[in-house]
Scaffold this active site. Sequence first.
Site, short mmCIF file in Angstrom:
data_model
loop_
_atom_site.label_atom_id
_atom_site.label_comp_id
_atom_site.label_asym_id
_atom_site.label_seq_id
_atom_site.Cartn_x
_atom_site.Cartn_y
_atom_site.Cartn_z
N GLY A 1 -4.33 9.20 8.83
CA GLY A 1 -4.83 8.74 7.54
C GLY A 1 -3.81 8.45 6.48
O GLY A 1 -4.14 7.86 5.45
N GLU B 1 -2.70 12.67 14.22
CA GLU B 1 -3.14 11.41 14.83
C GLU B 1 -2.86 10.24 13.89
O GLU B 1 -3.78 9.56 13.44
CB GLU B 1 -4.65 11.47 15.08
CG GLU B 1 -5.12 12.66 15.88
CD GLU B 1 -6.64 12.88 15.75
OE1 GLU B 1 -7.33 12.12 15.06
OE2 GLU B 1 -7.12 13.86 16.36
N PRO B 2 -1.60 9.99 13.54
CA PRO B 2 -1.33 8.89 12.62
C PRO B 2 -1.39 7.53 13.32
O PRO B 2 -0.94 7.40 14.45
CB PRO B 2 0.10 9.18 12.15
CG PRO B 2 0.73 9.92 13.28
CD PRO B 2 -0.37 10.67 13.99
N GLY B 3 -1.95 6.56 12.65
CA GLY B 3 -2.00 5.20 13.19
C GLY B 3 -1.26 4.24 12.28
O GLY B 3 -0.12 3.85 12.52
N ARG B 4 -1.90 3.91 11.16
CA ARG B 4 -1.35 2.91 10.22
C ARG B 4 0.09 3.23 9.81
O ARG B 4 0.94 2.35 9.77
CB ARG B 4 -2.23 2.89 8.98
CG ARG B 4 -1.89 1.77 8.02
CD ARG B 4 -2.63 1.95 6.68
NE ARG B 4 -4.00 2.34 6.82
CZ ARG B 4 -5.04 1.51 6.85
NH1 ARG B 4 -4.86 0.23 6.70
NH2 ARG B 4 -6.28 1.97 6.99
N ARG C 1 -8.56 -7.74 7.67
CA ARG C 1 -8.65 -6.70 6.64
C ARG C 1 -9.06 -7.23 5.25
O ARG C 1 -9.85 -6.58 4.57
CB ARG C 1 -7.35 -5.88 6.54
CG ARG C 1 -6.94 -5.24 7.88
CD ARG C 1 -5.90 -4.16 7.73
NE ARG C 1 -6.41 -3.04 6.99
CZ ARG C 1 -6.17 -2.79 5.72
NH1 ARG C 1 -5.35 -3.58 5.04
NH2 ARG C 1 -6.70 -1.77 5.11
N TYR D 1 -12.35 -5.40 4.03
CA TYR D 1 -12.16 -4.32 3.05
C TYR D 1 -11.60 -4.83 1.73
O TYR D 1 -11.06 -4.05 0.95
CB TYR D 1 -11.20 -3.25 3.59
CG TYR D 1 -11.36 -2.90 5.05
CD1 TYR D 1 -12.46 -2.16 5.48
CD2 TYR D 1 -10.42 -3.31 5.99
CE1 TYR D 1 -12.60 -1.84 6.82
CE2 TYR D 1 -10.56 -2.99 7.33
CZ TYR D 1 -11.66 -2.26 7.74
OH TYR D 1 -11.80 -1.95 9.06
N CYS E 1 -15.03 -21.20 9.33
CA CYS E 1 -16.09 -21.82 8.53
C CYS E 1 -16.93 -20.81 7.78
O CYS E 1 -18.14 -20.71 8.01
CB CYS E 1 -16.96 -22.66 9.44
SG CYS E 1 -15.93 -23.88 10.27
N TYR F 1 -4.09 -2.52 12.44
CA TYR F 1 -5.46 -2.99 12.23
C TYR F 1 -5.53 -4.50 12.00
O TYR F 1 -6.34 -4.97 11.21
CB TYR F 1 -6.15 -2.22 11.11
CG TYR F 1 -6.20 -0.73 11.37
CD1 TYR F 1 -6.94 -0.22 12.43
CD2 TYR F 1 -5.46 0.18 10.60
CE1 TYR F 1 -6.97 1.14 12.71
CE2 TYR F 1 -5.48 1.54 10.87
CZ TYR F 1 -6.24 2.01 11.92
OH TYR F 1 -6.26 3.35 12.19
N1 LLP Z 1 -7.85 9.78 14.00
C1 LLP Z 1 -9.13 9.39 13.93
C2 LLP Z 1 -10.16 10.24 14.50
C3 LLP Z 1 -9.45 8.17 13.31
O1 LLP Z 1 -10.71 7.80 13.21
C4 LLP Z 1 -8.42 7.37 12.77
C5 LLP Z 1 -8.71 6.08 12.13
C6 LLP Z 1 -7.09 7.81 12.91
C7 LLP Z 1 -6.85 9.03 13.52
C8 LLP Z 1 -5.92 7.01 12.40
O2 LLP Z 1 -5.98 6.82 11.03
P1 LLP Z 1 -4.74 6.12 10.26
O3 LLP Z 1 -3.57 7.05 10.36
O4 LLP Z 1 -4.50 4.84 10.94
O5 LLP Z 1 -5.24 5.95 8.88
N2 LLP Z 1 -9.62 -0.68 10.29
C9 LLP Z 1 -9.39 0.10 9.09
C10 LLP Z 1 -8.91 1.50 9.40
C11 LLP Z 1 -9.89 2.29 10.24
C12 LLP Z 1 -9.41 3.68 10.54
C13 LLP Z 1 -10.31 4.35 11.53
N3 LLP Z 1 -9.90 5.64 11.98
C14 LLP Z 1 -8.39 -0.63 8.21
O6 LLP Z 1 -7.91 -1.68 8.60
O7 LLP Z 1 -8.12 -0.18 7.10
#
Ligand code: LLP
Length: 424
Positions: free
Chosen positions: A248, A285-288, A324, A328, A354, A382
């Site tokens: 997050g 669990e970092p993604g972004r 995005r 959002y 379109c 994303y």
């Molecule tokens: N763990 C769980 C259980 C999650 O649901 C998520 C993201 C993450 C980890 C990773 O979160 P992050 O570190 O990436 O914030 N498509 C949206 C973001 C959706 C996030 C969903 N869950 C966007 O483009 O902003």
Amino acid sequence: MSAVRPLPGHPHIARHDGLLKVEGVSLDALAREHGTPLFVYSKQWMLDALAAYQRGFAGRNALVCYAMKANSSLGVLRVFAEAGCGFDIVSGGELARVLAIGAEPAKIIFSGVGKTRAEMGQALAAGIGCFNVESEAELEVLNEVALAAGQRARISIRINPNVDPKTHPYISTGLKGNKFGVAHDRAVAAYQHAARLPGLEVVGIDCHIGSQITDAGPYLDAMEKILDLVEAIEATGIRLHHIDFGGGLGIDYNGDTPPAADALWKQLLARIDARGFGDRQLMIEPGRSMVGNAGVCVTEVLYTKPGEDKNFCIIDAAMNDLPRPAMYQAFQAIVPVSERAGAASTYDVVGPICESGDWIGRDRALAVQSGDLLAVLSAGAYCMSMASNYNTRGRAAEVLVSGGGAKLIRRRETMGDQLASERF
Ligand code: LLP
């Protein structure tokens, strides 16, 4: 003398005599070689992002599980696997992807509110590290699937701590009204029930409160609530070996100032130590924050179109590549690949799709002509993982740049790829 100017907030992207380069590789040359739209990722940015978390966890028993939904391209997964990361997956498809790049099954955790029996079976067969269970009903189903397979599934229960992460409502996940996790006040009962199910082995606890979080406050609040539960659950005789605190952490899209990963974890670890849980394994669990600012999307200006109310800059990337803004109302910076002299005009930067929702940037000052290249920044997370074939557009190609060299990690999708699965 050549002038090199890093882009503010993007240390791996710089202008060299006006020309934009990622890790020293020219975006103009990459676009000429591979066409546009083209995603270009800096490997060094990803490794630096991981290193910030690792500094925060120095001396601890910790595992960074990259949330691969942010960018699940094999070439990106490989970077993180080689750097020792685990993976947070949310589908059987994501499991197949990480297994394809040779990830260690024991370092895979499986999140998600709607795991199917088939996906559970697939993950058990692979020998994943932990299922992050999101409801009491899922506990029952996983127990059945594990018993039928003659196995015990290691589980953690995702707790919904009811904390407001102060982000866009679509990416808030830890509030009472969200579909995620088990409510805080149901948690002890859910753990007691799980501990009695013979197909399950309780190993941890987890939470994830939202995405693009730019303030430490909600994390600190959530941590206190999770630690309260660790105490309450362990008082019933159930040992929690790990605490998984989700992902997050936000990135800088438009002057945003999220805490640095190491600084945030310094604060969180102080709380964990103060409550006496410093000996537990920590997972995140970092993604972004692992890929977001590693990537740019290079796109060509097709037309400029002056209008009565607005000028439009029509590019060859669209909401199917960069969803995005449409989903959002997100901001992504847009800069020219090659600086052009002359006065800037204000444009809405839009794609060819379109519908009016197909915009990438609003009211942007740009000096552009058709044929120019633009770079949409902060496009590592994303974007490609959410790309679609809407308007029968093929998905873009992707390049990974490292140490001055570039590798095509995904070729552009062809019409043949798109038609191959259909019959009439
Ligand atoms: N763990 C769980 C259980 C999650 O649901 C998520 C993201 C993450 C980890 C990773 O979160 P992050 O570190 O990436 O914030 N498509 C949206 C973001 C959706 C996030 C969903 N869950 C966007 O483009 O902003």
